[in-house]
Design an enzyme around this catalytic site. Structure first.
Site, short mmCIF file in Angstrom:
data_model
loop_
_atom_site.label_atom_id
_atom_site.label_comp_id
_atom_site.label_asym_id
_atom_site.label_seq_id
_atom_site.Cartn_x
_atom_site.Cartn_y
_atom_site.Cartn_z
CB CYS A 9 -0.93 -0.02 1.21
SG CYS A 9 -1.95 1.46 1.35
CB CYS A 53 -0.42 2.44 4.09
SG CYS A 53 -1.98 1.85 3.43
CG ASP A 54 3.40 1.16 4.38
OD1 ASP A 54 3.03 1.65 5.46
OD2 ASP A 54 3.14 -0.01 4.05
#
Ligand code: NDP
Length: 308
Positions: free
Chosen positions: A133, A136-137
């Protein structure tokens, strides 16, 4: 066991739906499923979920949601649904325990999971350079060199997004053409930070014991192997919604995502609603799942008021 509303799944969508349903005064049971908390239980740090000024771990966030649901009297049931019968009211869900759960309405919030390559190093370095993701990261890879694996819309979108942080982004695709939409491809291929390795597969993710450091590659045309230094790798080869038990019970798209009506969480079956990643191949965020869980519960409440 009988309830007004049965909620299947305990990720952000399921917990949010349960909180809204119970607070609307409906007898609400939440069937937890095989992984309490869902995909976020394997997410190390979350910085994009509103309300937490400092990064919060996935398990901590899910524990907060679980406690909040318990505090408003949601009945938590430790079971996994293995079959459903939506042919008549009350709707029925049968658990692996053998228990039959009946509800006047059902919210499906069983989620999805990322597909992984299954190559050496992939699970060992998950959360330590391996991710599925970028939203997200990506932030953790400022001025780093990262790779994205895949050739669909997700891979192209994630690679483009990662150029906001990374020094360079290498897309690694097993064929010589992308599956992604043409307009997206053009923007992606014009980006000077992006480099594409065509006809290439990743055979191993190598690290130093604490972080990813290199990828072992194979050219599928001539079988030559090479090694490239890399700081992070984003696997974007698709997701698998957890919908096998709903096959032929509710309408799904060709990838197994439950189809909801435009602007609503209603499925093809009256009284059956869906929320979160199980019906969302595009956004797949905790924040969007929470929104859909809220919508599903409010729509269910309205449905039950009309269908007394
Ligand atoms: P897709 O199934 O579309 O693409 C998966 C990609 O991964 C393909 O290029 C495939 O290669 C590759 N792949 C699959 N398995 C492997 C493997 N074992 N090794 C190497 N490569 C592999 O998945 P997406 O997640 O990209 O998209 C899913 C759906 O969501 C699509 O319908 C997409 O349009 C939609 N979506 C839409 C977005 C938007 O509209 N903004 C954003 C993101 C997704 P190959 O091409 O060779 O099969």
């Amino acid at each position: 066991m009988e309830s007004d509303i049965l909620i299947i799944g305990s990720g952000p969508a399921g917990y949010t739906a349960s909180i809204y349903a119970a607070r609307a005064g409906r007898k609400t049971a939440l069937i937890i499923g095989p992984q309490q908390g869902g995909q976020l239980m394997i997410t190390s740090f979350i910085e994009n979920y509103p309300g937490f000024a400092d990064p919060i771990s996935g398990p901590e966030l899910m524990e907060c949601m679980r406690k909040q649901a318990e505090n408003v009297a949601v009945e938590m049931v430790q079971d996994t649904i293995s079959a459903v019968d939506f042919s008549m009211s009350p709707l029925k869900c049968i658990g692996e325990s053998g228990t039959e759960y009946c509800g006047r309405a059902v919210i499906i919030a069983t989620g999805a999971s990322a597909k992984w390559l299954g190559i050496p190093g992939e699970s060992a370095y998950r959360g330590r350079g391996v991710s599925s993701c970028a939203t997200c990261d990506g932030f953790f890879f400022k001025n780093k060199n990262v790779a994205v694996i895949g050739g669909g819309n997700t891979a192209v979108e994630e690679a483009t997004y990662l150029t906001n942080f990374a020094r360079s982004v290498t897309l690694i695709h097993r064929r010589d053409s992308l599956r992604a939409e043409k307009l997206m491809q053009r923007r992606f291929l014009d980006n000077p930070k992006i480099n594409v390795l065509w006809n290439t597969t990743v055979t191993e993710i190598i690290g130093d014991g604490s972080r990813v450091t290199e990828l072992l590659l194979r050219n599928v045309l001539d079988n030559s192997v090479s090694q490239v230094p890399i700081d992070g790798v984003f696997v974007a080869i698709g997701h698998r919604p957890a919908t096998s038990i709903f096959a032929e019970k509710v309408a799904m798209d060709e990838n197994g995502y439950i189809i909801t009506q435009n602007g609503s969480q209603q499925t093809s079956v009256p009284g059956v609603f869906a929320a979160g990643d199980v019906c969302d191949p595009v956004y797949r965020q905790a924040a969007t799942s929470v929104g859909q869980g809220c919508m599903a519960a409010m729509e269910v409440d309205r449905f039950l008021s009309i269908n007394v």
